[in-house]
Design a protein around this motif. Structure first.
Motif, PDB file in Angstrom:
ATOM      1  N   UNK A 260       4.483  61.019  50.722  1.00 41.69           N
ATOM      2  CA  UNK A 260       5.656  60.719  51.552  1.00 41.69           C
ATOM      3  C   UNK A 260       5.270  60.717  53.025  1.00 41.69           C
ATOM      4  N   UNK A 261       4.328  59.856  53.393  1.00 42.29           N
ATOM      5  CA  UNK A 261       3.941  59.774  54.807  1.00 42.29           C
ATOM      6  C   UNK A 261       3.419  58.373  55.108  1.00 42.29           C
ATOM      7  N   UNK A 262       3.293  58.108  56.413  1.00 41.67           N
ATOM      8  CA  UNK A 262       2.846  56.774  56.831  1.00 41.67           C
ATOM      9  C   UNK A 262       1.346  56.710  57.096  1.00 41.67           C
TER      10      UNK A 262
ATOM     11  N   UNK B 252       6.139  48.593  63.669  1.00 41.41           N
ATOM     12  CA  UNK B 252       6.690  47.489  62.862  1.00 41.41           C
ATOM     13  C   UNK B 252       7.597  47.967  61.732  1.00 41.41           C
ATOM     14  N   UNK B 253       7.454  49.228  61.311  1.00 41.12           N
ATOM     15  CA  UNK B 253       8.229  49.726  60.167  1.00 41.12           C
ATOM     16  C   UNK B 253       9.556  50.357  60.589  1.00 41.12           C
TER      17      UNK B 253
ATOM     18  N   UNK C  99       7.647  44.050  58.468  1.00 37.62           N
ATOM     19  CA  UNK C  99       7.833  44.192  57.013  1.00 37.62           C
ATOM     20  C   UNK C  99       9.289  44.561  56.708  1.00 37.62           C
ATOM     21  N   UNK C 100       9.836  43.952  55.672  1.00 41.13           N
ATOM     22  CA  UNK C 100      11.192  44.339  55.248  1.00 41.13           C
ATOM     23  C   UNK C 100      11.088  45.426  54.192  1.00 41.13           C
ATOM     24  N   UNK C 101      10.006  45.376  53.438  1.00 43.14           N
ATOM     25  CA  UNK C 101       9.806  46.347  52.355  1.00 43.14           C
ATOM     26  C   UNK C 101       8.418  46.952  52.473  1.00 43.14           C
ATOM     27  N   UNK C 102       8.356  48.283  52.522  1.00 40.63           N
ATOM     28  CA  UNK C 102       7.077  48.987  52.517  1.00 40.63           C
ATOM     29  C   UNK C 102       6.938  49.737  51.192  1.00 40.63           C
TER      30      UNK C 102
END
Ligand code: IPE
Ligand code: IPE
Ligand code: MG
Length: 262
Positions: free
Chosen positions: A213-215, A222-223, A203-206
């Motif tokens: 503020x977390x994944x 990939x990020x 991904x270029x944009x998440x």
């Protein structure tokens, strides 16, 4: 080869822009090829309206449909979306059951859209472990859209990045053990090719909605160099304009990839 877009359809889709953002604010020649979304905030959206959490999940389906259509109109190659994590099984059984039901019924309902828009479906995650009905519908969705050549829609369902990386390690280890892969060939590209996303660009944009503020165990590998756009907007309120705001922010970033400014 980038996905084709129809300029007329694109302009029509993004007509009636709000004051702060319009199609003219984004450079159509520099769009991210892969946009990924963590669709968060359905429960809070419902609670704020005095409704059950489930109503938020139902409302969130329309946001995903709009995001898919907007990305198709823009000519985005890949849209991925986090729909259910390996940790989401911890939720009350009733909510898990509703989500599994919604995944199955929505996919059946949206198949005509995928045909119409030439969207190819993919799943990231262990879909074998899903309830039978949901799994069957997912498998049907995969085979029915396999020949589509437009945008790829990758839905992360029963997805967790740590489980994905452990699975990749197992796959690689068994190849080494069988003698079909040499230890010296285990590099970053090799690991990437054993992830659920093997055939997709990173991904270029998440985008993450609802301000967290977390994944939350999403696409950790990939990020690595993706640009993050966090919005307080709750997922059921996310729309084509919020997508344009995210792309505009992405295009304003200086992506250095560890190098120096160009
Ligand atoms: C995201 O919304 C949808 C799923 C995780 C399935 P949430 O259900 O997490 O909504 P909040 O974060 O509780 O508001
Ligand atoms: C992440 O959201 C998972 C999905 C959006 C499917 P969560 O709501 O599960 O994440 P946490 O619990 O806030 O980290
Ligand atoms: Mg949440």
């Amino acid at each position: 080869m980038p996905v084709q877009r129809d300029e007329q359809e694109l302009t029509t889709y993004f007509a009636d822009a709000p004051e702060d953002v319009s199609l003219a604010d984004v450079d159509l020649e520099r769009l991210p090829s892969h946009i990924s979304v963590i669709m968060d905030g359905n429960g809070r959206w419902a609670t704020r309206q005095g409704m059950e959490r489930g109503q938020g999940h139902i409302a969130g389906i329309a946001s995903l449909r709009e995001t898919i259509t907007a990305c198709v109109r823009l000519g985005i190659d890949v849209l991925s979306a986090y729909a259910f994590s390996t940790e989401n099984w911890k939720r009350p059984q009733q909510e898990v059951d509703l989500l599994m039901h919604l995944f199955a019924t929505t996919l059946v309902k949206e198949l005509p859209l995928f045909h119409q828009e030439n969207v190819r479906l993919e799943f990231l995650g262990d879909i074998e472990a899903l309830p039978q009905k949901t799994r069957e519908v997912f498998e049907e969705g995969l085979s029915e859209t396999a020949d589509h050549t437009g945008m790829t829609l990758a839905l992360a369902v029963n997805y967790g990045a740590r489980a994905e990386l452990a699975r990749a390690a197992r796959l690689i280890a068994s190849k080494v053990k069988e003698g079909t892969l040499s230890v010296d060939d285990v590099d970053a590209a090799c690991v990437s090719s054993h992830l659920y996303t093997a055939d997709l660009p990173d991904p270029e944009l998440l985008i993450r909605t609802s301000g967290e503020l977390r994944l939350s165990n999403y696409l950790l590998w990939q990020l690595a160099y993706s640009e993050f756009y966090i919005t307080d907007t709750l997922w059921p309120d996310f729309d084509r304009w919020e997508l344009l705001r995210a792309i505009r922010a992405f295009q304003g970033r200086d992506r250095r990839f560890g190098g120096v400014k160009a």
